[in-house]
Design a protein around this motif. Structure first.
Motif, mmCIF file in Angstrom:
data_model
loop_
_atom_site.group_PDB
_atom_site.id
_atom_site.type_symbol
_atom_site.label_atom_id
_atom_site.label_comp_id
_atom_site.label_asym_id
_atom_site.label_seq_id
_atom_site.Cartn_x
_atom_site.Cartn_y
_atom_site.Cartn_z
ATOM 1 N N MET A 1 -67.703 30.189 -82.184
ATOM 2 C CA MET A 1 -66.475 29.579 -81.663
ATOM 3 C C MET A 1 -66.187 28.212 -82.270
ATOM 4 N N ARG A 2 -66.972 27.777 -83.257
ATOM 5 C CA ARG A 2 -66.531 26.652 -84.064
ATOM 6 C C ARG A 2 -65.371 27.138 -84.919
ATOM 7 N N TYR A 3 -64.486 26.210 -85.294
ATOM 8 C CA TYR A 3 -63.318 26.661 -86.038
ATOM 9 C C TYR A 3 -62.910 25.668 -87.108
ATOM 10 N N VAL A 4 -62.098 26.159 -88.041
ATOM 11 C CA VAL A 4 -61.424 25.321 -89.017
ATOM 12 C C VAL A 4 -59.927 25.626 -88.945
ATOM 13 N N ASP A 5 -59.125 24.601 -89.177
ATOM 14 C CA ASP A 5 -57.681 24.761 -89.277
ATOM 15 C C ASP A 5 -57.302 24.890 -90.738
ATOM 16 N N LEU A 6 -56.506 25.890 -91.058
ATOM 17 C CA LEU A 6 -56.094 26.161 -92.426
ATOM 18 C C LEU A 6 -54.578 26.016 -92.535
ATOM 19 N N ASP A 7 -54.134 25.265 -93.534
ATOM 20 C CA ASP A 7 -52.711 25.063 -93.770
ATOM 21 C C ASP A 7 -52.437 25.087 -95.268
ATOM 22 N N ALA A 8 -51.243 25.490 -95.629
ATOM 23 C CA ALA A 8 -50.769 25.367 -97.002
ATOM 24 C C ALA A 8 -49.348 24.832 -96.927
ATOM 25 N N PRO A 9 -49.066 23.713 -97.599
ATOM 26 C CA PRO A 9 -47.746 23.087 -97.499
ATOM 27 C C PRO A 9 -46.614 24.063 -97.789
ATOM 28 N N GLY A 10 -45.663 24.130 -96.872
ATOM 29 C CA GLY A 10 -44.512 24.993 -97.049
ATOM 30 C C GLY A 10 -44.720 26.433 -96.639
ATOM 31 N N GLU B 1 -62.479 43.689 -72.745
ATOM 32 C CA GLU B 1 -62.950 42.883 -71.618
ATOM 33 C C GLU B 1 -63.946 41.824 -72.096
ATOM 34 N N LYS B 2 -64.868 42.221 -72.958
ATOM 35 C CA LYS B 2 -65.843 41.264 -73.492
ATOM 36 C C LYS B 2 -65.162 40.227 -74.381
ATOM 37 N N TYR B 3 -64.188 40.683 -75.140
ATOM 38 C CA TYR B 3 -63.460 39.778 -76.030
ATOM 39 C C TYR B 3 -62.663 38.747 -75.237
ATOM 40 N N LEU B 4 -61.986 39.171 -74.188
ATOM 41 C CA LEU B 4 -61.212 38.242 -73.365
ATOM 42 C C LEU B 4 -62.122 37.202 -72.713
ATOM 43 N N ALA B 5 -63.325 37.615 -72.344
ATOM 44 C CA ALA B 5 -64.271 36.655 -71.770
ATOM 45 C C ALA B 5 -64.691 35.629 -72.821
ATOM 46 N N LYS B 6 -64.891 36.072 -74.041
ATOM 47 C CA LYS B 6 -65.340 35.152 -75.087
ATOM 48 C C LYS B 6 -64.276 34.116 -75.427
ATOM 49 N N ILE B 7 -63.000 34.553 -75.492
ATOM 50 C CA ILE B 7 -61.948 33.627 -75.918
ATOM 51 C C ILE B 7 -61.349 32.850 -74.754
ATOM 52 N N ALA B 8 -61.892 33.016 -73.542
ATOM 53 C CA ALA B 8 -61.346 32.340 -72.363
ATOM 54 C C ALA B 8 -61.240 30.822 -72.521
ATOM 55 N N PRO B 9 -62.182 30.138 -73.200
ATOM 56 C CA PRO B 9 -62.007 28.693 -73.388
ATOM 57 C C PRO B 9 -60.759 28.330 -74.183
ATOM 58 N N VAL B 10 -60.251 29.263 -74.987
ATOM 59 C CA VAL B 10 -59.032 29.025 -75.756
ATOM 60 C C VAL B 10 -57.807 29.442 -74.944
ATOM 61 N N LEU B 11 -57.871 30.621 -74.339
ATOM 62 C CA LEU B 11 -56.789 31.141 -73.503
ATOM 63 C C LEU B 11 -57.405 32.133 -72.527
ATOM 64 N N ASP B 12 -57.337 31.814 -71.261
ATOM 65 C CA ASP B 12 -57.971 32.661 -70.241
ATOM 66 C C ASP B 12 -56.926 33.579 -69.611
#
Length: 380
Positions: A77-86, A223-234
């Motif tokens: 659940m560590r993450y990186v933000d990825l962007d490309a201008p435009g 169900e398991k996936y929703l539990a894992k991502i709950a800190p981002v969106l519950d």
């Protein structure tokens, strides 16, 4: 009838519009009563498609919203933000986009037959006899990954799939709503990813994985996936407003993809990226090209496209290799270790931004802020 297209899909409606524009008679057969119901796509359109396909210029603005970046999560659940201008992605109100495409095709003279499933096709002189419909000079199969047109004509069939499920929730606020949130986890989504998309009036939450099409099994995984991502969106206690589920072909273009006076386009042809599972861009692009090729043939300007047009379909050689590697060597500990490194960011930019990210020589930059989830909050 000059041409019959089976499937009111992105590819099918694009091809139909072109053929009608050329003054030929064309019909679209669609088994559903509403072209916007029971869809099997998240509906993300990449900027490359917007730049290259003029048809999308006319799409109503209320059916789309731009999402400029990606937030990629490792299994930890560590993450990186990825962007490309435009660069940006378009999240779409896909049901209404499909209805708009069908209505626009009708305005251009296409006969759209809803609630009209394809039965069979018999080769006759000058085309095909379609059961319950009559004769057609040309037949295009745009009827999805389990194409009945392909089966009827003895063409190739998709045999490699991901199986996905997506929930839509209304009235939710996503903290980072300028990102496509993508989750890597070999246990929950082997061979692919999970996602959260800030859509048009909804938040879309789903995953796809290598498995047989078993709705009950993937519900348990969800169900398991929703539990894992709950800190981002519950959303664990919420009822989704709609649920999408279906198979996504990931083995590349099938063979053979065409025969005399008939060809396949879109998912029916396996024209889906084996890596990203994205198919809207290629469906529209090659649907339009197929329409022109078939119209040229029917007007006597070229040979049957079955002999040459299929050679223009993408081979996905590198992407099929990446699919093999991802299927056989995906490793959670590797992604946890490599997430914030330059090679991983470069690879992710290739996948998400189509060579526009960190590898773009003109100075495009990828943001790489690595963070972790702790106690439901993002902290450095």
């Amino acid at each position: 009838m000059d041409c019959t297209i089976v499937g009111a899909s992105f590819a099918g409606l694009a091809a139909a519009s072109v053929i009608a524009q050329r003054g030929l008679r064309v019909r679209v057969m669609e088994r559903k009563a509403d072209p916007g119901e029971k869809l099997h796509t998240t509906g993300i359109i990449v900027k490359d498609a917007v730049d290259q396909i003029a048809l999308l210029d006319l799409m109503p603005s209320e059916f789309v919203r731009a999402v400029p970046g990606v937030r990629l999560y490792a299994p930890s659940m560590r993450y990186v933000d990825l962007d490309a201008p435009g660069y940006y992605f378009l999240a779409t109100d896909t049901p209404n986009v499909m209805r708009w495409l069908a209505a626009r095709a009708e305005q251009m003279g296409v006969e759209v037959l809803l609630d009209s499933p394809f039965q069979s096709a018999t080769r006759v002189r000058g085309g095909y006899e379609l059961d319950g419909v009559g004769e057609t000079r040309y037949l295009i199969g745009a009827d999805g990954p389990n194409s009945q047109v392909a089966r009827s004509l003895g063409l190739g069939l998709n045999r490699e799939f991901l199986f996905g499920m997506e929930y839509e929730f209304e009235g939710l606020a996503l903290a980072a709503d300028d990102r496509l949130h993508c989750f890597i986890d070999r246990k929950l989504a082997p061979g692919y990813i999970g996602w959260i998309v800030p859509g048009v009036g909804v938040v879309q939450v789903g995953l796809a994985r290598r498995m047989r099409p078993d709705a009950d099994a993937i519900k348990r995984v969800m169900e398991k996936y929703l539990a894992k991502i709950a800190p981002v969106l519950d959303v664990r206690t919420l009822e989704p407003q709609s649920i999408r589920a279906g198979m996504i072909p990931c083995g590349g273009v099938i063979r053979p993809v065409a025969t005399e006076r008939a060809l396949l386009v879109g998912d029916a042809a396996g024209m889906v990226s084996p890596v990203t599972a994205g198919g809207i861009h290629t469906a529209l692009k090659h649907g339009l090209a197929a329409g022109h090729a078939v119209a040229d043939f029917l007007e006597g300007k070229c040979d049957d496209p079955c002999h040459w047009f299929a050679k223009t379909y993408p081979r996905f050689r590198k992407k099929r290799l990446l699919r093999f590697l991802f299927d056989h060597f995906q490793s959670d500990w590797f992604f946890n270790l490599m997430l914030a490194t330059a090679p991983m960011r470069m690879a992710a930019s290739q996948v998400y931004f189509h060579r526009r990210g960190a590898l773009t020589p003109a100075g495009a930059r990828v943001s790489t802020t690595a963070k972790a989830v702790k106690g439901g909050e993002f902290v450095k």
